[in-house]
Design an enzyme around this catalytic site. Structure first.
Site, mmCIF file in Angstrom:
data_model
loop_
_atom_site.group_PDB
_atom_site.id
_atom_site.type_symbol
_atom_site.label_atom_id
_atom_site.label_comp_id
_atom_site.label_asym_id
_atom_site.label_seq_id
_atom_site.Cartn_x
_atom_site.Cartn_y
_atom_site.Cartn_z
ATOM 1 N N LYS A 1 0.826 -1.215 0.000
ATOM 2 C CA LYS A 1 0.000 0.000 0.000
ATOM 3 C C LYS A 1 0.855 1.258 0.000
ATOM 4 C CE LYS A 1 -4.195 -1.945 1.850
ATOM 5 N NZ LYS A 1 -5.060 -2.126 2.989
ATOM 6 N N LYS B 1 -11.462 -4.553 -2.259
ATOM 7 C CA LYS B 1 -12.540 -3.577 -2.430
ATOM 8 C C LYS B 1 -12.053 -2.183 -2.761
ATOM 9 C CE LYS B 1 -13.462 -3.880 2.440
ATOM 10 N NZ LYS B 1 -12.149 -3.648 3.054
ATOM 11 N N LYS C 1 -5.245 -10.065 -5.598
ATOM 12 C CA LYS C 1 -6.423 -10.302 -4.760
ATOM 13 C C LYS C 1 -7.598 -9.436 -5.213
ATOM 14 C CE LYS C 1 -6.952 -8.132 -0.924
ATOM 15 N NZ LYS C 1 -6.829 -7.486 0.374
HETATM 16 P P1 TYM Z 1 -10.719 -6.209 4.960
HETATM 17 O O1 TYM Z 1 -11.761 -5.189 5.228
HETATM 18 O O2 TYM Z 1 -9.758 -5.959 3.863
HETATM 19 O O3 TYM Z 1 -11.410 -7.599 4.675
HETATM 20 C C1 TYM Z 1 -12.393 -8.162 5.537
HETATM 21 C C2 TYM Z 1 -12.229 -9.673 5.529
HETATM 22 O O4 TYM Z 1 -12.388 -10.168 4.195
HETATM 23 C C3 TYM Z 1 -11.255 -10.948 3.841
HETATM 24 N N1 TYM Z 1 -10.978 -10.747 2.409
HETATM 25 C C4 TYM Z 1 -10.855 -11.734 1.515
HETATM 26 N N2 TYM Z 1 -10.951 -13.059 1.637
HETATM 27 C C5 TYM Z 1 -10.773 -13.799 0.502
HETATM 28 N N3 TYM Z 1 -10.516 -13.257 -0.719
HETATM 29 C C6 TYM Z 1 -10.421 -11.927 -0.875
HETATM 30 N N4 TYM Z 1 -10.192 -11.405 -2.072
HETATM 31 C C7 TYM Z 1 -10.594 -11.098 0.269
HETATM 32 N N5 TYM Z 1 -10.568 -9.751 0.464
HETATM 33 C C8 TYM Z 1 -10.794 -9.560 1.775
HETATM 34 C C9 TYM Z 1 -10.113 -10.416 4.694
HETATM 35 O O5 TYM Z 1 -9.085 -11.358 4.826
HETATM 36 C C10 TYM Z 1 -10.837 -10.115 5.981
HETATM 37 O O6 TYM Z 1 -10.946 -11.272 6.776
HETATM 38 N N6 TYM Z 1 -7.298 -5.486 8.541
HETATM 39 C C11 TYM Z 1 -8.577 -6.100 8.227
HETATM 40 C C12 TYM Z 1 -9.686 -5.624 9.111
HETATM 41 C C13 TYM Z 1 -9.426 -5.782 10.569
HETATM 42 C C14 TYM Z 1 -9.507 -6.976 11.308
HETATM 43 C C15 TYM Z 1 -9.234 -6.617 12.659
HETATM 44 C C16 TYM Z 1 -9.775 -8.287 10.962
HETATM 45 C C17 TYM Z 1 -9.105 -4.782 11.428
HETATM 46 N N7 TYM Z 1 -9.005 -5.283 12.690
HETATM 47 C C18 TYM Z 1 -9.203 -7.565 13.670
HETATM 48 C C19 TYM Z 1 -9.742 -9.252 11.983
HETATM 49 C C20 TYM Z 1 -9.479 -8.877 13.316
HETATM 50 C C21 TYM Z 1 -8.958 -5.758 6.798
HETATM 51 O O7 TYM Z 1 -8.489 -4.817 6.237
HETATM 52 O O8 TYM Z 1 -9.925 -6.555 6.289
#
Ligand code: TYM
Length: 339
Positions: free
Chosen positions: A112, A200, A197
């Site tokens: 990023k 979003k 990947k």
């Molecule tokens: P985020 O918002 O990017 O994604 C939310 C969840 O979706 C999963 N994910 C995917 N899984 C499979 N294929 C994909 N293309 C894909 N894109 C996203 C992510 O792995 C995630 O589980 N840092 C985290 C948010 C967060 C968090 C936490 C998660 C903040 N604090 C504490 C767990 C525990 C994030 O950016 O997820």
């Protein structure tokens, strides 16, 4: 009882990757077997260039979609991160446990930060410290398990390291959590670039299926997915990433196994057609429920209010204990706290 914590970041419209990699597992499995908390991690959305009104809108939308995906507030706690001060409170303490080198090794930071620099923008300090805030999210609740997609596993590993280090230095305070991943579709790839990947906040719209895409838009995106040279349908992530991605999506949506499904198809066209229909069917009930919930915004607000209250009560004692353990003087004088 096992405790589960996970979160989603309101930086864009939620995607099929978020759903198959995380949300579906939360709704169908985790909330039924564990004491589960699911969080819209809005503070994390401020780590990159952001528009305040959009973050607010996306936070509300993410909450609505989590409920539409089947999270039931009678079974689990759904809340917004910024409504509970304990996350930011604990994050600072963990910054005093983490190292600069550790932060700079995080893959997501490297990717990023490089992207921001390519765009000519500056990198926010919070992008570097982001995994510490994520660790605080998890550790404040003494969560045992963190159900996430593949891309978040490194951050959960860091969380484990910080918990162990804190406990060793200052006395046992945190539970050391572990990441759990779905068996298939832990990393759904971009349909236009199956080596990246499906994220979003990316710019490549045609390669991303959003949860609120109309059925015809979903069909078009899947039918136009980039496939590989060659003709036979085999499941091989290395040499056939495009086809492997479609097989994983189909397997995740239809309950099959990607390698076995590979043998069923004779053409890419037939595979795409079935994958498109399977995705449309998986999204249909989520979209219907989303529409109903949008007609009742008071309900969603109430869920978030109650969720924040519960989350505060759950996290406060642990964060207070961490403040004491690390050497900070308690503020209260009642009960001999200063003794
Ligand atoms: P985020 O918002 O990017 O994604 C939310 C969840 O979706 C999963 N994910 C995917 N899984 C499979 N294929 C994909 N293309 C894909 N894109 C996203 C992510 O792995 C995630 O589980 N840092 C985290 C948010 C967060 C968090 C936490 C998660 C903040 N604090 C504490 C767990 C525990 C994030 O950016 O997820």
């Amino acid at each position: 009882m096992t405790r589960v914590f996970s979160g989603v970041k309101p930086t864009g419209h939620l995607t099929l990757g978020n759903y198959l990699g995380a949300m579906r597992q939360w709704a169908t499995v985790d909330q039924h077997r564990a004491e589960a908390l699911f969080c819209i991690v809005d503070l994390h959305a401020l780590t990159v260039d952001h528009d305040p009104a959009r973050v607010r809108r996306l936070s509300r939308q993410a909450a609505t979609l989590l409920l539409a995906a089947g999270l039931d507030p009678r079974l689990c706690t759904v809340f917004v991160q910024s409504h509970v001060d304990e996350h930011a409170r604990l994050s600072y303490l963990l910054e005093c446990v983490a190292t600069d080198g550790e932060m700079r090794r995080m893959i997501q930071y490297k990717e990023k930060a490089a992207r921001e620099q390519r765009r000519g923008g500056s990198v926010r300090l919070s992008l570097l410290t982001y995994p510490v805030l994520m660790a605080a999210d998890i550790l404040a609740y003494r969560a045992d398990e963190v159900p996430v997609g593949d891309d978040q596993v490194q951050h959960v590993e860091l969380t484990r390291d910080l918990a162990v280090r804190f406990n060793q230095r200052y006395g046992h305070t945190f539970v050391v959590p572990r990441a759990t991943r779905p068996k298939v579709a832990a990393r759904v790839m971009n349909l236009q670039d199956p080596t990246a990947k499906m994220g979003k906040s990316d710019d490549t719209g045609p390669g991303i299926v959003y949860l609120l895409d109309e059925p015809d838009v979903v069909r078009k995106k899947v039918m136009r997915a980039v496939t590989d040279s060659g003709r036979d349908v085999v499941y091989d992530r290395e040499s056939r990433p495009g086809v492997a991605n479609l097989l994983e999506i189909l397997a995740a949506c239809s309950g099959g196994n990607p390698a076995a499904l590979g043998g069923v198809y004779e053409s890419y066209g037939a595979l795409k057609k079935d994958t498109a229909e399977a995705v449309v069917e998986v999204l249909r009930p989520v979209q219907e429920r989303h529409k109903e919930l949008c007609a009742d915004p008071g309900y969603v607000e109430g869920v978030l209010r109650d969720g924040a209250e519960r989350a505060r009560a759950m996290s406060r004692p642990t964060v207070d204990a961490a403040y004491r353990a690390i050497g900070l003087l308690p503020a209260g004088v009642d009960g001999g706290a200063l003794g």
